[in-house]
Design a protein around this motif. Structure first.
Motif, PDB file in Angstrom:
ATOM      1  N   ALA A  85      -4.172  13.857 -12.704  1.00  0.00           N
ATOM      2  CA  ALA A  85      -4.774  12.691 -13.336  1.00  0.00           C
ATOM      3  C   ALA A  85      -5.707  13.195 -14.435  1.00  0.00           C
ATOM      4  N   ARG A  93      -8.384   2.346 -22.304  1.00  0.00           N
ATOM      5  CA  ARG A  93      -7.874   1.345 -21.347  1.00  0.00           C
ATOM      6  C   ARG A  93      -7.529   0.037 -22.036  1.00  0.00           C
ATOM      7  N   GLY A  99      -2.913   1.754 -22.321  1.00  0.00           N
ATOM      8  CA  GLY A  99      -3.939   1.693 -21.291  1.00  0.00           C
ATOM      9  C   GLY A  99      -3.355   1.411 -19.919  1.00  0.00           C
ATOM     10  N   TRP A 100      -2.375   0.517 -19.876  1.00  0.00           N
ATOM     11  CA  TRP A 100      -1.731   0.197 -18.599  1.00  0.00           C
ATOM     12  C   TRP A 100      -0.958   1.400 -18.065  1.00  0.00           C
ATOM     13  N   CYS A 102      -1.632   4.444 -18.559  1.00  0.00           N
ATOM     14  CA  CYS A 102      -2.620   5.417 -18.068  1.00  0.00           C
ATOM     15  C   CYS A 102      -3.020   5.117 -16.629  1.00  0.00           C
ATOM     16  N   THR A 103      -3.128   3.832 -16.294  1.00  0.00           N
ATOM     17  CA  THR A 103      -3.527   3.487 -14.927  1.00  0.00           C
ATOM     18  C   THR A 103      -2.455   3.902 -13.914  1.00  0.00           C
ATOM     19  N   ARG A 106      -3.184   7.202 -12.615  1.00  0.00           N
ATOM     20  CA  ARG A 106      -4.514   7.320 -11.979  1.00  0.00           C
ATOM     21  C   ARG A 106      -5.586   7.838 -12.929  1.00  0.00           C
ATOM     22  N   THR A 107      -5.472   7.504 -14.227  1.00  0.00           N
ATOM     23  CA  THR A 107      -6.475   7.932 -15.199  1.00  0.00           C
ATOM     24  C   THR A 107      -7.846   7.386 -14.815  1.00  0.00           C
ATOM     25  N   ILE A 108      -8.855   8.224 -14.976  1.00  0.00           N
ATOM     26  CA  ILE A 108     -10.238   7.839 -14.685  1.00  0.00           C
ATOM     27  C   ILE A 108     -10.935   7.599 -16.013  1.00  0.00           C
ATOM     28  N   PHE A 109     -11.306   6.348 -16.270  1.00  0.00           N
ATOM     29  CA  PHE A 109     -11.900   5.979 -17.547  1.00  0.00           C
ATOM     30  C   PHE A 109     -13.424   6.079 -17.466  1.00  0.00           C
TER      31      PHE A 109
END
Length: 241
Positions: A85, A93, A99-100, A102-103, A106-109
């Protein structure tokens, strides 16, 4: 031909996404660890022309990868190889579709400018590591030209001060070889322009990921020392400074 090449690669990316999404949903439905975000991202690297070469062995859990940063392509290449991640700025995001996507990985913004929220953001990173998740941090804070390794911002390694139990740091050197200067995202170039430039490029290129020897951050007196050690190992892997 450049426009045709962009259209063809975009069509391939859309096809790969449409194939991966229902499979990812099926795995999630049965509460199984889904390999499809990782496989999709590996496919993204291949579609844009990257032929990945790996030196060293990436850790698979309880690890913070610390890497130099050249382009948006770093993310699919590293994720496709390690399943990591990523820590990304919160503005990403809000980008439609990107941005979607990335989620899904499990991207941590994080909001680097929001000092009042730093403690909560560090907690998010620690929670991810507690789930045995590999996380990648780009401590240069921006992309470089590939010839110069920028100073590391120790504040971006706050999750390692103090280090969570059992977590190790593994420095990673990304190198696009002869194509590095052509592909690196530097200056004030808009993201869409850089993406189009990469998609328009003719032919492939070798993307070398060098996974350096990991080290225990508890052996270091703080995040500044951790940043310095990681930077020194990355520099040595590239034969530069």
């Amino acid at each position: 031909m450049g426009g045709l090449r962009i259209a063809l690669r975009l069509a391939m990316l859309v096809a790969a996404l449409l194939a991966a999404l229902p499979l990812h949903a099926l795995w999630r439905l049965f509460r199984l660890p889904s390999p499809w975000p990782r496989l999709f991202l590996a496919g993204v690297g291949w579609i844009v022309g990257a032929r990945r070469r790996t030196i060293g062995t990436p850790l698979t859990r309880d690890v913070v990868f610390v890497s130099n940063h050249l382009s948006w392509m770093d993310i699919p290449l590293l994720a496709g190889r390690s399943g990591s991640a990523f820590v990304a700025k919160a503005e990403l995001r809000e980008v439609p579709l990107v941005g979607w996507l990335c989620t899904l990985n499990r991207t941590i913004f994080v909001r680097r400018e929001d000092r009042m929220a730093v403690a909560g953001q560090i907690d998010l990173l620690r929670d991810a590591l507690a789930e045995n998740c590999a996380i990648t941090v780009f401590p240069e804070g921006t992309t470089g030209d590939g010839a110069t390794l920028l100073p590391f911002k120790a504040a971006l390694l706050a999750v390692l001060d103090p280090p969570p139990p059992g977590v190790r740091v593994q420095p990673v050197r990304i190198d696009y070889g002869a194509a590095t200067r052509e592909l690196a995202w530097v200056g004030e170039e808009p993201g869409q322009a850089h993406a189009a430039r990469v998609l328009r490029r003719r032919g492939g290129f070798t993307a070398t990921l060098t996974f350096c020897e990991p080290f225990d951050p508890r052996d270091m007196p703080g995040r500044k020392a951790i940043a310095a050690e990681a930077r020194a190992r990355i520099a040595a892997a590239g034969g530069g400074s």
